[in-house]
Design an enzyme around this catalytic site. Structure first.
Site, PDB file in Angstrom:
ATOM      1  N   ARG A  60       0.813  -1.219   0.000  1.00 47.34           N
ATOM      2  CA  ARG A  60       0.000   0.000   0.000  1.00 47.34           C
ATOM      3  C   ARG A  60       0.849   1.274   0.000  1.00 47.34           C
ATOM      4  O   ARG A  60       0.333   2.365  -0.134  1.00 47.34           O
ATOM      5  CB  ARG A  60      -1.083  -0.038   1.065  1.00 47.34           C
ATOM      6  CG  ARG A  60      -0.690   0.163   2.468  1.00 47.34           C
ATOM      7  CD  ARG A  60      -1.927   0.017   3.365  1.00 47.34           C
ATOM      8  NE  ARG A  60      -1.596   0.410   4.707  1.00 47.34           N
ATOM      9  CZ  ARG A  60      -2.420   0.356   5.723  1.00 47.34           C
ATOM     10  NH1 ARG A  60      -3.647  -0.068   5.552  1.00 47.34           N
ATOM     11  NH2 ARG A  60      -2.050   0.732   6.911  1.00 47.34           N
ATOM     12  N   LYS A 113      12.439  -0.424   3.946  1.00 40.79           N
ATOM     13  CA  LYS A 113      13.040  -1.170   5.051  1.00 40.79           C
ATOM     14  C   LYS A 113      11.948  -1.944   5.786  1.00 40.79           C
ATOM     15  O   LYS A 113      11.161  -1.380   6.541  1.00 40.79           O
ATOM     16  CB  LYS A 113      13.745  -0.228   6.037  1.00 40.79           C
ATOM     17  CG  LYS A 113      14.723  -1.003   6.904  1.00 40.79           C
ATOM     18  CD  LYS A 113      14.737  -0.618   8.374  1.00 40.79           C
ATOM     19  CE  LYS A 113      13.565  -1.013   9.173  1.00 40.79           C
ATOM     20  NZ  LYS A 113      13.519  -2.412   9.617  1.00 40.79           N
ATOM     21  N   PRO A 114      11.872  -3.260   5.544  1.00 39.18           N
ATOM     22  CA  PRO A 114      10.867  -4.056   6.266  1.00 39.18           C
ATOM     23  C   PRO A 114      11.300  -4.299   7.710  1.00 39.18           C
ATOM     24  O   PRO A 114      12.470  -4.092   8.050  1.00 39.18           O
ATOM     25  CB  PRO A 114      10.847  -5.369   5.479  1.00 39.18           C
ATOM     26  CG  PRO A 114      12.212  -5.483   4.875  1.00 39.18           C
ATOM     27  CD  PRO A 114      12.711  -4.073   4.650  1.00 39.18           C
ATOM     28  N   ALA A 115      10.368  -4.757   8.540  1.00 39.34           N
ATOM     29  CA  ALA A 115      10.695  -5.062   9.937  1.00 39.34           C
ATOM     30  C   ALA A 115      11.704  -6.209   9.997  1.00 39.34           C
ATOM     31  O   ALA A 115      11.677  -7.118   9.160  1.00 39.34           O
ATOM     32  CB  ALA A 115       9.417  -5.451  10.682  1.00 39.34           C
ATOM     33  N   GLU A 134       1.383   5.994   9.725  1.00 39.56           N
ATOM     34  CA  GLU A 134       0.282   5.078  10.082  1.00 39.56           C
ATOM     35  C   GLU A 134       0.694   4.439  11.394  1.00 39.56           C
ATOM     36  O   GLU A 134       1.532   3.536  11.408  1.00 39.56           O
ATOM     37  CB  GLU A 134       0.104   4.012   8.994  1.00 39.56           C
ATOM     38  CG  GLU A 134      -0.315   4.551   7.642  1.00 39.56           C
ATOM     39  CD  GLU A 134      -1.780   4.977   7.593  1.00 39.56           C
ATOM     40  OE1 GLU A 134      -2.523   4.673   8.532  1.00 39.56           O
ATOM     41  OE2 GLU A 134      -2.162   5.620   6.611  1.00 39.56           O
ATOM     42  N   LEU A 135       0.118   4.913  12.503  1.00 35.67           N
ATOM     43  CA  LEU A 135       0.658   4.528  13.820  1.00 35.67           C
ATOM     44  C   LEU A 135      -0.317   3.650  14.604  1.00 35.67           C
ATOM     45  O   LEU A 135      -1.189   3.017  14.019  1.00 35.67           O
ATOM     46  CB  LEU A 135       1.039   5.804  14.577  1.00 35.67           C
ATOM     47  CG  LEU A 135       1.958   6.753  13.790  1.00 35.67           C
ATOM     48  CD1 LEU A 135       2.223   8.033  14.555  1.00 35.67           C
ATOM     49  CD2 LEU A 135       3.264   6.071  13.414  1.00 35.67           C
ATOM     50  N   CYS A 192      -3.271  -2.935  14.014  1.00 37.97           N
ATOM     51  CA  CYS A 192      -3.533  -1.579  14.519  1.00 37.97           C
ATOM     52  C   CYS A 192      -5.033  -1.332  14.582  1.00 37.97           C
ATOM     53  O   CYS A 192      -5.503  -0.502  15.334  1.00 37.97           O
ATOM     54  CB  CYS A 192      -2.866  -0.558  13.616  1.00 37.97           C
ATOM     55  SG  CYS A 192      -3.290  -0.826  11.894  1.00 37.97           S
ATOM     56  N   GLU A 250      -2.345  -0.258  23.552  1.00 34.17           N
ATOM     57  CA  GLU A 250      -2.640  -1.243  22.516  1.00 34.17           C
ATOM     58  C   GLU A 250      -2.288  -2.635  23.069  1.00 34.17           C
ATOM     59  O   GLU A 250      -1.148  -2.856  23.474  1.00 34.17           O
ATOM     60  CB  GLU A 250      -1.705  -0.939  21.346  1.00 34.17           C
ATOM     61  CG  GLU A 250      -2.383  -0.870  20.049  1.00 34.17           C
ATOM     62  CD  GLU A 250      -1.423  -0.533  18.920  1.00 34.17           C
ATOM     63  OE1 GLU A 250      -0.266  -0.150  19.147  1.00 34.17           O
ATOM     64  OE2 GLU A 250      -1.867  -0.659  17.778  1.00 34.17           O
TER      65      GLU A 250
HETATM   66  P1  NAP Z   1       7.770  -0.554  15.510  1.00 36.14           P
HETATM   67  O1  NAP Z   1       8.579  -1.124  16.584  1.00 36.14           O
HETATM   68  O2  NAP Z   1       7.458   0.892  15.541  1.00 36.14           O
HETATM   69  O3  NAP Z   1       8.502  -0.964  14.152  1.00 36.14           O
HETATM   70  C1  NAP Z   1       7.995  -0.621  12.896  1.00 36.14           C
HETATM   71  C2  NAP Z   1       9.136  -0.426  11.936  1.00 36.14           C
HETATM   72  O4  NAP Z   1       9.935   0.659  12.383  1.00 36.14           O
HETATM   73  C3  NAP Z   1      10.071  -1.626  11.825  1.00 36.14           C
HETATM   74  O5  NAP Z   1      10.516  -1.748  10.483  1.00 36.14           O
HETATM   75  C4  NAP Z   1      11.218  -1.229  12.727  1.00 36.14           C
HETATM   76  O6  NAP Z   1      12.442  -1.829  12.389  1.00 36.14           O
HETATM   77  C5  NAP Z   1      11.287   0.259  12.454  1.00 36.14           C
HETATM   78  N1  NAP Z   1      11.976   1.023  13.489  1.00 36.14           N
HETATM   79  C6  NAP Z   1      12.045   0.771  14.811  1.00 36.14           C
HETATM   80  N2  NAP Z   1      12.809   1.702  15.423  1.00 36.14           N
HETATM   81  C7  NAP Z   1      13.238   2.557  14.447  1.00 36.14           C
HETATM   82  C8  NAP Z   1      14.066   3.709  14.439  1.00 36.14           C
HETATM   83  N3  NAP Z   1      14.604   4.195  15.547  1.00 36.14           N
HETATM   84  N4  NAP Z   1      14.299   4.322  13.271  1.00 36.14           N
HETATM   85  C9  NAP Z   1      13.765   3.861  12.122  1.00 36.14           C
HETATM   86  N5  NAP Z   1      12.981   2.757  12.071  1.00 36.14           N
HETATM   87  C10 NAP Z   1      12.696   2.118  13.223  1.00 36.14           C
HETATM   88  O7  NAP Z   1       6.342  -1.236  15.397  1.00 36.14           O
HETATM   89  P2  NAP Z   1       6.025  -2.778  15.322  1.00 36.14           P
HETATM   90  O8  NAP Z   1       6.035  -3.318  16.691  1.00 36.14           O
HETATM   91  O9  NAP Z   1       6.837  -3.445  14.283  1.00 36.14           O
HETATM   92  O10 NAP Z   1       4.544  -2.733  14.732  1.00 36.14           O
HETATM   93  C11 NAP Z   1       3.431  -2.648  15.519  1.00 36.14           C
HETATM   94  C12 NAP Z   1       2.907  -1.233  15.543  1.00 36.14           C
HETATM   95  O11 NAP Z   1       2.552  -0.832  14.216  1.00 36.14           O
HETATM   96  C13 NAP Z   1       1.639  -1.137  16.337  1.00 36.14           C
HETATM   97  O12 NAP Z   1       1.662   0.002  17.144  1.00 36.14           O
HETATM   98  C14 NAP Z   1       0.558  -1.020  15.269  1.00 36.14           C
HETATM   99  O13 NAP Z   1      -0.603  -0.404  15.707  1.00 36.14           O
HETATM  100  C15 NAP Z   1       1.264  -0.255  14.211  1.00 36.14           C
HETATM  101  N6  NAP Z   1       0.611  -0.442  12.912  1.00 36.14           N
HETATM  102  C16 NAP Z   1      -0.100   0.593  12.405  1.00 36.14           C
HETATM  103  C17 NAP Z   1      -0.766   0.445  11.209  1.00 36.14           C
HETATM  104  C18 NAP Z   1      -1.557   1.581  10.626  1.00 36.14           C
HETATM  105  O14 NAP Z   1      -1.846   1.538   9.453  1.00 36.14           O
HETATM  106  N7  NAP Z   1      -1.926   2.588  11.396  1.00 36.14           N
HETATM  107  C19 NAP Z   1      -0.695  -0.760  10.508  1.00 36.14           C
HETATM  108  C20 NAP Z   1       0.043  -1.813  11.060  1.00 36.14           C
HETATM  109  C21 NAP Z   1       0.696  -1.626  12.277  1.00 36.14           C
HETATM  110  P3  NAP Z   1      13.006  -3.070  13.233  1.00 36.14           P
HETATM  111  O15 NAP Z   1      12.051  -4.178  13.002  1.00 36.14           O
HETATM  112  O16 NAP Z   1      14.323  -3.320  12.608  1.00 36.14           O
HETATM  113  O17 NAP Z   1      13.063  -2.642  14.655  1.00 36.14           O
END
Ligand code: NAP
Length: 487
Positions: free
Chosen positions: A169, A184-186, A260-261, A294, A391
């Site tokens: 998307r 950059k994927p997770a 998108e948080l 989310c 959450e």
């Molecule tokens: P996250 O910890 O914020 O990680 C998301 C992405 O950000 C990953 O690729 C992660 O990389 C990267 N990241 C982490 N720290 C970073 C930094 N300092 N600088 C740059 N990139 C960084 O979130 P998550 O736990 O993977 O995902 C769950 C969250 O996503 C939930 O809060 C959920 O609600 C939200 N979400 C929102 C939506 C929406 O559309 N609103 C959709 C899906 C999910 P690494 O994996 O390498 O740490």
């Protein structure tokens, strides 16, 4: 078609970095391990990019931008359409990869493949509809021409919970608009994105348009890109705390951002609702992706006249679900993504129970390997329980009651988040009035799922800025330029 096995998909997925059309190892040769959350065992290793690799990926995106922006919209549309066809053809392979690295069942992964691929089809249709405007100025003396142009190189950071769809998307509208990108994927789920990049290469996406960087030195590799003036946009899907930090970094060069948080979705069941339909909706809103969405319903507010019936029926359905590895037949619920996520869900339930909540079903993690948590229904949840504010990101449904519409709206809006709310009623006027009063970017009326590539997905307040999908989705990748013409 060859049978899809775990071994065959793991052997066929590229494991390098994609930079300027070439798959390469990380400079320094580091790799990162990808785990199976159902067993905790290592599935495979992929390249672990350094700061220099991140910069090389942006160099490639910058170098490809001008030519890419000049391509015919129809050509970009056809590429997306061809990729849509290929993903659909290989749905079983994508589903297997996603289940292995992320944990959800194969049936759910297939659902995500269909949903994720659809962004490519939708934006292939939008690529040829990028318009402008011509107007006579109010004083009649000049003409006003507006044109829409690609924003430029984009950095895309995606989460692990929907490894395909959270990528498509963003990538779909960026390709449609004529932007190049670094993705950059997770770290937990890089494989699906690498397989997607492979498909895009196969259908002929020019070198450098899409570059993929996998890394464990995430902040270190990403920050210099965000501060690089050649980057023109950052789009991020992930947690609110990380989004906040990235917005701070992006403010240095007033970088355009889409965020998108996190969410904290209320699920409101009014006294006139059809309870069985509300329970069906609740199962979807709560259990899709094991609650790791989310959009997952985080707080259930049920009218006091229905609460007992609703909770009993929901508990019966939740208690009947079978936990197991997502690749196995008959499994309804896979593991959570990692130990940290499972521990967080556990501690949120323990906190609620300590403050007076009652466990109707579930309430603990089962014994054995993997990061499983039992589907759980809690009632009598006090307002000060941590899970009312945070959450949950797991299969836990906390149910509270209300007596008036005003009270339900007040409780629903009492959060810093504003992604999605759900409401169940058979009264159209109530559905519209309450939808207007809810401070959320999306509302599901009598349905437990709102995600749809043809609709603008996104939140307000701490849930982010910008919209993905729908007619609005491509706007995030376009700049408007106005040309004033004197006659
Ligand atoms: P996250 O910890 O914020 O990680 C998301 C992405 O950000 C990953 O690729 C992660 O990389 C990267 N990241 C982490 N720290 C970073 C930094 N300092 N600088 C740059 N990139 C960084 O979130 P998550 O736990 O993977 O995902 C769950 C969250 O996503 C939930 O809060 C959920 O609600 C939200 N979400 C929102 C939506 C929406 O559309 N609103 C959709 C899906 C999910 P690494 O994996 O390498 O740490």
């Amino acid at each position: 078609m060859a049978t899809v096995t775990q071994k065959s998909v793991l052997e066929s997925v590229p494991t390098g970095l994609l930079i300027g059309g070439q798959w390469r190892n990380a400079s320094g040769g580091k790799t990162l391990a990808v785990d199976d959350p159902a067993t905790g065992e290592i599935l495979t290793h992929v390249a672990d990019a350094s700061v220099a690799d991140g910069k090389a990926a942006l160099d490639a995106a910058v170098a490809a931008q001008a030519d890419w922006a000049r391509t015919a919209p129809r050509d970009r549309a056809e590429l997306l359409r061809a990729a849509y066809e290929k993903i659909t053809e290989r749905a079983d392979e994508f589903a297997m990869l996603m289940t292995l690295e992320m944990g959800k069942t194969l049936a759910e992964s297939r659902g995500e493949v269909a949903y994720g691929a659809e962004f490519f089809r939708w934006f292939s249709e939008e690529a040829v509809r990028i318009g402008g405007r011509y107007a006579v100025a109010p004083n009649g003396a000049t003409r006003l021409l507006t044109m829409r142009q690609p924003v430029g190189p984009v950095l895309m950071i995606t989460p692990w919970n929907f490894p395909l769809a959270m990528g498509t998307r963003k990538i779909g509208p960026a390709i449609a608009a004529g932007c190049t990108m670094v993705v950059k994927p997770a770290s937990q789920t890089p494989l699906t994105m690498l397989a997607l990049a492979d498909v895009l290469q196969e259908v002929g996406l020019p070198d450098g348009v899409l570059n993929v960087v996998t890394t464990t030195s995430t902040g270190e590799v990403m920050e210099p890109l965000i501060r690089d003036p050649r980057l023109r946009k950052l789009t991020f899907t992930g947690s609110t705390p990380v989004g906040r930090k990235l917005m701070e970094q992006a403010s240095e060069q007033i970088l355009r951002v889409s965020m998108e948080l996190g969410g904290n979705a209320p699920f409101i069941v009014f006294g006139d609702a059809d309870v069985d339909k509300a329970v069906d909706g609740a199962m979807l809103a709560k259990m899709r992706n094991m609650g790791e969405a989310c959009t997952a319903a985080n707080r259930f507010y049920v009218h006091e006249s229905l609460a007992e019936d609703f909770s009993a029926k929901l508990a019966q359905r939740m208690g009947a679900l079978t936990l197991g590895r997502g690749t196995e037949e008959g499994v309804d619920v896979g593991p959570l993504v990692d130990e940290k996520s499972r521990d967080k869900v556990s501690s949120l339930v323990d906190d609620a129970v300590a403050k007076g909540a009652r466990v109707v079903v579930g309430g603990s993690a089962p014994d054995g390997v993997g990061w499983f948590y039992q589907p759980t229904v809690l009632t009598d949840v006090p307002a000060d329980a941590d899970l009312a504010r945070e959450e949950i990101f797991g299969p836990v449904a906390p149910v509270s009651t209300f007596s008036t519409d005003a009270e339900a709206i007040q409780m629903a809006n009492d959060t810093e988040y504003g992604l999605v709310a759900y409401l169940f009623t058979q009264d159209l006027s109530r559905a519209l009035t309450v939808s207007e009063a809810l401070e959320f970017g999306m509302v599901g009326v009598n349905q437990g799922i709102v995600s749809n590539p043809a609709a603008p997905f996104g939140g307000v307040k701490a849930s982010g800025v910008g919209r993905e999908g729908g007619f609005e989705g491509i706007d995030e990748y376009l700049e408007t330029k106005y040309v004033g013409i004197a006659l």
